[in-house]
Design a protein around this motif. Structure first.
Motif, short mmCIF file in Angstrom:
data_model
loop_
_atom_site.label_atom_id
_atom_site.label_comp_id
_atom_site.label_asym_id
_atom_site.label_seq_id
_atom_site.Cartn_x
_atom_site.Cartn_y
_atom_site.Cartn_z
N SER A 128 -11.81 -32.27 -3.27
CA SER A 128 -11.06 -32.47 -4.53
C SER A 128 -12.00 -32.82 -5.68
N VAL B 69 -6.10 -28.15 -1.03
CA VAL B 69 -6.79 -28.66 -2.23
C VAL B 69 -7.71 -27.57 -2.79
N ARG B 70 -8.45 -26.91 -1.92
CA ARG B 70 -9.40 -25.88 -2.40
C ARG B 70 -8.67 -24.76 -3.11
N ASN C 44 -2.22 -31.41 -13.53
CA ASN C 44 -2.67 -32.58 -12.77
C ASN C 44 -1.74 -32.82 -11.60
N LYS D 15 -7.30 -25.89 -6.46
CA LYS D 15 -8.41 -26.05 -7.42
C LYS D 15 -8.92 -24.69 -7.90
N GLU D 16 -8.95 -23.73 -6.97
CA GLU D 16 -9.37 -22.36 -7.36
C GLU D 16 -8.52 -21.82 -8.50
N ALA E 79 -6.18 -26.18 -10.94
CA ALA E 79 -5.50 -27.50 -10.96
C ALA E 79 -6.50 -28.63 -10.74
N ASN E 80 -6.20 -29.79 -11.32
CA ASN E 80 -6.93 -31.02 -11.02
C ASN E 80 -6.17 -31.74 -9.92
N ILE E 81 -6.88 -32.13 -8.88
CA ILE E 81 -6.19 -32.74 -7.74
C ILE E 81 -6.72 -34.15 -7.50
N ARG E 82 -5.80 -35.09 -7.39
CA ARG E 82 -6.15 -36.43 -6.92
C ARG E 82 -5.36 -36.68 -5.64
N ASN F 249 -12.73 -35.76 -6.45
CA ASN F 249 -12.27 -37.04 -6.98
C ASN F 249 -12.17 -38.06 -5.86
#
Ligand code: C5P
Length: 412
Positions: free
Chosen positions: A65, A34-35, A16, A38-39, A42-45, A67
């Motif tokens: 994201s 972010v992309r 996270n 995430k690939e 990972a969870n991104i906020r 989110n």
């Protein structure tokens, strides 16, 4: 030989990450960041400062994201959805990229005047800062002081890189490129620090210079700052080890959670080391120990005499602390350092064999900006049959990589 930067292809699944974006031109790179994160799972906020929104829209970051983007501390609806304390607890890393001089200053000052700085105060997770600013702003005394403050508090600094800047200047201040940041995130999660991999281990680390008394007011010493040894202690502690530092006189605070034994002379450092090493799993000799001490320390201050323009002080050899530890019957994994100004590899390997070490960390102190008294360093590690390059980085970054390499070696 391999570089530690390419050893880990760690999956970021389940990690996270709060990505804090502040107001610099490099903010345009963050959707890509972010992309890519995430690939890797990972969870991104995303948390944006007011300034960031002048460069990139929250909508873009929400879209990539997946989110809602948080940007306000005082928004009742947002606080209901995921409040600042919840975000701070959710994160297992706060990555601020780009980090402007302003946000760096506010974090260093402990301010909580927007959502991002508040989260930084409210988290006990690691904070990583990727600076991005004009080269003159980066070099300014204020920014450098703030960066040093953050490093002292264990905030990790990634970059900045050098090159052409948006304003036309050339120099240090560019945010690291997205692939570099992604590699650093993956390396971080692959590192010992993130995993508590050293739980149950006891590390003993010598650090700093020794002082060899001449008389009650004078001594022989050297320029060692102790920064590298203390950084290794912090990294080993973060990775779960219990740590004792045996330190010569330095201007550094005791790292939180470590035990500290303060000594002056090589003989005292030797005594403490021999007492503690048998119960240790790892012994790291990072201290710059004086090779010789004064044979007969004067009881009273030595006076100048008008009859003699010369003075001779007889010196005798100090015990070699790391070699003594390495010859103990129940020796810990023993690591030495070799600060050289020439033929680094040859001298380091000779020391490894002569002192019967498990690992030697060699650095070329003739290169400006690394080694003695500097905040940065670069090391090459040698075991009997391995050579590992740890490229130029801050001592804290390098210490984390070194601890990771040692934990891998002792697990083999
Ligand atoms: O022989 P040299 O001083 O170059 O070796 C450096 C390594 O040996 C460092 O790890 C240092 O801490 C250790 N050392 C020691 N006791 C000494 C001299 C060096 O532990 N008397």
């Amino acid at each position: 030989m391999y570089s530690s930067a390419c050893v880990s292809m760690e999956n970021l699944a389940g990690k996270n990450i709060v990505l804090g974006i502040s107001g610099g031109i490099a903010a345009y790179k963050t959707p890509e960041l972010v992309r890519r994160l995430k690939e890797h799972g990972a969870n991104i906020r995303v948390v944006m400062t007011e300034g960031a929104k002048a460069f990139i829209t929250p909508l873009s970051l929400q879209a990539v994201s997946g989110n809602a983007v948080s940007d306000s501390l005082l928004d009742t609806e947002a606080e209901l959805a995921m409040g600042h304390i919840e975000l701070a607890k959710w994160a297992d890393m706060i990555l601020i990229a780009p980090a402007t001089a302003d946000v760096i200053a506010r974090i260093a000052a402990g301010m909580a005047n927007d959502l991002l700085t508040t989260i930084c105060l409210a988290t006990d997770s690691p904070i990583v800062v990727a600076p991005a600013m004009n080269q003159q702003m980066w070099h300014s005394k204020a920014t450098q002081h703030n960066i040093a403050t953050l490093q002292e508090r264990d905030v990790t600094i990634w970059g900045p890189g050098a090159g052409e800047q948006a304003c036309g200047d050339v120099g240090l201040g560019r945010m690291l490129d997205v692939p570099e940041l992604v590699t650093l995130v993956k390396d971080y999660y692959a590192s010992a620090s993130s995993k508590g991999i050293l739980k149950g281990q006891h590390w003993v680390i010598t650090a700093g210079p020794t002082r060899e008394a001449i008389d009650p007011v004078r001594y022989i010493s050297n320029h060692s700052s102790g920064k590298m040894g203390y950084a290794i202690a912090v990294a080993a502690k973060k990775a779960g080890a219990s740590v004792t530092i045996i330190s010569g006189p330095v201007n550094l605070d005791k790292p939180q959670g470590c035990d500290l034994i303060s000594v002056d002379s090589a003989v005292d450092m030797h005594e403490s080391s021999i007492n503690l090493a048998p119960a240790a799993d790892v012994f790291v000799a990072c201290a710059a120990v004086a090779d010789y001490r004064v044979a007969n320390v004067a009881e009273h201050k030595i006076k100048k005499t008008s009859s003699n323009d010369n003075m001779t002080i007889e010196l005798v050899k100090n015990p070699d602390i790391v070699a003594s530890v390495a010859s103990l019957p129940n020796k810990p994994f023993t690591v030495g350092f070799a600060a050289e100004t020439q033929d680094v590899e040859q001298y380091a390997k000779a020391k490894l064999a002569r002192k019967k070490l498990d690992l030697i960390c060699a650095n070329n102190v003739a290169i400006e900006g690394q080694g003695f008294n500097s905040d940065n360093n670069a090391l090459t590690l040698f075991t009997e049959n391995l050579e590992i390059a740890l490229p130029f980085a801050s001592k804290s970054e390098l210490a984390q990589r070194l601890v990771t390499e040692i934990s891998t070696l002792i697990a083999q």
